[in-house]
Design an enzyme around this catalytic site. Structure first.
Site, PDB file in Angstrom:
ATOM      1  N   SER A   1       0.884  -1.180   0.000  1.00  0.00           N
ATOM      2  CA  SER A   1       0.000   0.000   0.000  1.00  0.00           C
ATOM      3  C   SER A   1       0.908   1.212   0.000  1.00  0.00           C
ATOM      4  CB  SER A   1      -0.847  -0.014   1.288  1.00  0.00           C
ATOM      5  OG  SER A   1      -1.410   1.265   1.532  1.00  0.00           O
TER       6      SER A   1
ATOM      7  N   TYR B   1      -2.783  -1.255  10.356  1.00  0.00           N
ATOM      8  CA  TYR B   1      -2.624  -1.448   8.903  1.00  0.00           C
ATOM      9  C   TYR B   1      -1.292  -0.855   8.418  1.00  0.00           C
ATOM     10  CZ  TYR B   1      -4.120  -1.361   3.967  1.00  0.00           C
ATOM     11  OH  TYR B   1      -4.227  -1.547   2.607  1.00  0.00           O
TER      12      TYR B   1
HETATM   13  P1  NAI Z   1     -11.334  -6.163  -0.381  1.00  0.00           P
HETATM   14  O1  NAI Z   1     -11.799  -6.091   1.035  1.00  0.00           O
HETATM   15  O2  NAI Z   1     -12.222  -5.723  -1.479  1.00  0.00           O
HETATM   16  O3  NAI Z   1     -10.816  -7.629  -0.716  1.00  0.00           O
HETATM   17  C1  NAI Z   1     -10.032  -8.351   0.202  1.00  0.00           C
HETATM   18  C2  NAI Z   1      -9.884  -9.773  -0.261  1.00  0.00           C
HETATM   19  O4  NAI Z   1      -9.346 -10.536   0.824  1.00  0.00           O
HETATM   20  C3  NAI Z   1     -11.229 -10.394  -0.631  1.00  0.00           C
HETATM   21  O5  NAI Z   1     -11.066 -11.246  -1.736  1.00  0.00           O
HETATM   22  C4  NAI Z   1     -11.566 -11.188   0.612  1.00  0.00           C
HETATM   23  O6  NAI Z   1     -12.390 -12.299   0.354  1.00  0.00           O
HETATM   24  C5  NAI Z   1     -10.184 -11.636   1.057  1.00  0.00           C
HETATM   25  N1  NAI Z   1     -10.226 -12.025   2.462  1.00  0.00           N
HETATM   26  C6  NAI Z   1     -10.614 -11.273   3.515  1.00  0.00           C
HETATM   27  N2  NAI Z   1     -10.588 -12.024   4.642  1.00  0.00           N
HETATM   28  C7  NAI Z   1     -10.182 -13.265   4.265  1.00  0.00           C
HETATM   29  C8  NAI Z   1      -9.932 -14.485   4.946  1.00  0.00           C
HETATM   30  N3  NAI Z   1     -10.130 -14.620   6.265  1.00  0.00           N
HETATM   31  N4  NAI Z   1      -9.486 -15.551   4.252  1.00  0.00           N
HETATM   32  C9  NAI Z   1      -9.290 -15.462   2.925  1.00  0.00           C
HETATM   33  N5  NAI Z   1      -9.497 -14.343   2.200  1.00  0.00           N
HETATM   34  C10 NAI Z   1      -9.937 -13.261   2.879  1.00  0.00           C
HETATM   35  O7  NAI Z   1      -9.949  -5.343  -0.375  1.00  0.00           O
HETATM   36  P2  NAI Z   1      -9.110  -4.718  -1.574  1.00  0.00           P
HETATM   37  O8  NAI Z   1      -9.266  -3.257  -1.503  1.00  0.00           O
HETATM   38  O9  NAI Z   1      -9.361  -5.429  -2.831  1.00  0.00           O
HETATM   39  O10 NAI Z   1      -7.629  -5.044  -1.029  1.00  0.00           O
HETATM   40  C11 NAI Z   1      -6.769  -6.012  -1.608  1.00  0.00           C
HETATM   41  C12 NAI Z   1      -5.357  -5.722  -1.159  1.00  0.00           C
HETATM   42  O11 NAI Z   1      -4.968  -4.429  -1.599  1.00  0.00           O
HETATM   43  C13 NAI Z   1      -5.197  -5.720   0.365  1.00  0.00           C
HETATM   44  O12 NAI Z   1      -3.947  -6.282   0.708  1.00  0.00           O
HETATM   45  C14 NAI Z   1      -5.210  -4.237   0.704  1.00  0.00           C
HETATM   46  O13 NAI Z   1      -4.530  -3.959   1.895  1.00  0.00           O
HETATM   47  C15 NAI Z   1      -4.498  -3.664  -0.494  1.00  0.00           C
HETATM   48  N6  NAI Z   1      -4.733  -2.245  -0.719  1.00  0.00           N
HETATM   49  C16 NAI Z   1      -5.995  -1.767  -0.959  1.00  0.00           C
HETATM   50  C17 NAI Z   1      -6.189  -0.407  -1.184  1.00  0.00           C
HETATM   51  C18 NAI Z   1      -7.517   0.194  -1.466  1.00  0.00           C
HETATM   52  O14 NAI Z   1      -7.626   1.431  -1.505  1.00  0.00           O
HETATM   53  N7  NAI Z   1      -8.566  -0.586  -1.690  1.00  0.00           N
HETATM   54  C19 NAI Z   1      -5.040   0.532  -1.144  1.00  0.00           C
HETATM   55  C20 NAI Z   1      -3.786  -0.092  -0.893  1.00  0.00           C
HETATM   56  C21 NAI Z   1      -3.641  -1.428  -0.690  1.00  0.00           C
END
Ligand code: NAI
Length: 262
Positions: A154, A167
């Site tokens: 991130s 985080y």
């Molecule tokens: P999201 O919440 O939309 O997706 C998260 C994913 O992790 C989902 O597929 C979910 O099913 C999975 N997940 C959550 N708990 C789980 C568990 N117990 N077991 C297995 N899978 C699990 O989040 P997003 O935004 O798509 O984030 C993806 C990555 O990108 C993360 O590492 C986040 O920190 C990073 N990120 C996101 C940003 C944003 O603005 N959305 C910015 C910078 C980094």
């Protein structure tokens, strides 16, 4: 020296045909975007997610771009499941070439009152789980001629914002993990890099996208003048995982529409 051997870059080097990639949390958001980008580049992508129906949906989408995909159901809070995810993937796909540690959670709150159990939960999910999966993948890669790890960090791996007190340390840790593993594994054919997204419109950032005021606030802070979308991240992941990035190691590509430049 022939001209052919001097041409170090060609679009073909971005091709992931013949590669098997595992993307954690590939069922939605940024993970889904990464899965589709890697499939479009020719990789067979194994999607790990908690929910079979969501994973089946994204696997079906990979078939539309002409590649085979498959899924492993895995709750990354389950230690036993984390310990077997890499071997389960290899058993399913026959091999593994690329690991993308994408799954992540956050939990905001002021540091002075931050709940210790919540802190441990975020650090465990966002830092310990990628470490354990990378360790297992690296063992497999070293024993099988190499591979590539791409961690989704991130912009908060490099700067901090208030009230993201678990985080931000976790994502700083992901960058440290990337660099440490890169130092140790490069000579054994394992490249380790990370991608640092800025604000991207997903379920994780729902609280911001819920109102026009929130959207305007985010837009004003992003020099590209728009909100990031899940499809914005896959290109950097494909590049880092591909032969085109063969000499890129221990690095981070920031994909944030310019926000860190302000
Ligand atoms: P999201 O919440 O939309 O997706 C998260 C994913 O992790 C989902 O597929 C979910 O099913 C999975 N997940 C959550 N708990 C789980 C568990 N117990 N077991 C297995 N899978 C699990 O989040 P997003 O935004 O798509 O984030 C993806 C990555 O990108 C993360 O590492 C986040 O920190 C990073 N990120 C996101 C940003 C944003 O603005 N959305 C910015 C910078 C980094």
């Amino acid at each position: 020296m022939s001209v052919d051997s001097e041409i170090q870059y060609a679009p073909a080097r971005l091709d992931l045909a013949g590669k098997v990639a595992l993307v954690t949390g590939g069922t939605r958001g940024i993970g889904r975007g990464i899965v589709l980008a890697m499939a479009a580049a020719g990789a067979k992508v194994i999607v790990s997610g908690r929910d079979r129906s969501n994973a089946e949906d994204v696997v079906a989408a990979t078939r539309k771009v002409g590649t085979e995909g498959d899924l492993v159901v895995c709750d990354l809070f389950d230690d036993d499941a984390v310990d077997t995810l890499i071997s389960d993937t290899v058993a399913l796909a026959g091999k593994l070439d690329i690991l993308v540690n994408n799954a992540g959670i956050d939990a905001d709150g002021p540091m002075i009152d931050y709940d210790l159990e919540t802190w441990r939960r975020v650090i465990r999910f966002d830092l310990e789980v990628p470490m354990r999966l990378s360790q297992q993948a690296a063992r497999h890669f070293v024993a099988n001629g190499g591979g590539s790890i791409v961690n989704i960090a991130s912009v908060l791996s490099q700067v901090a914002v208030a009230e993201a007190g678990a985080y931000t340390p976790a994502k700083h840790g992901v960058l440290g993990l990337t660099r440490t593993m890169a130092l140790e594994l490069g000579k054994q054919g394992v490249r380790v890099n990370c991608v640092a997204p800025g604000l991207i419109q997903t379920d994780m950032t729902n609280n911001l996208w819920g109102s026009e005021a929130g959207m305007a606030y985010a837009r004003d802070r992003i020099p590209c003048g728009r909100i990031g979308q899940p499809r914005d991240i896959g290109g950097a992941v494909v590049f880092l995982a591909s032969e085109a990035a063969d000499f890129i190691h221990g690095q981070v590509i920031v994909v944030d529409g310019g926000s860190l430049a302000t």
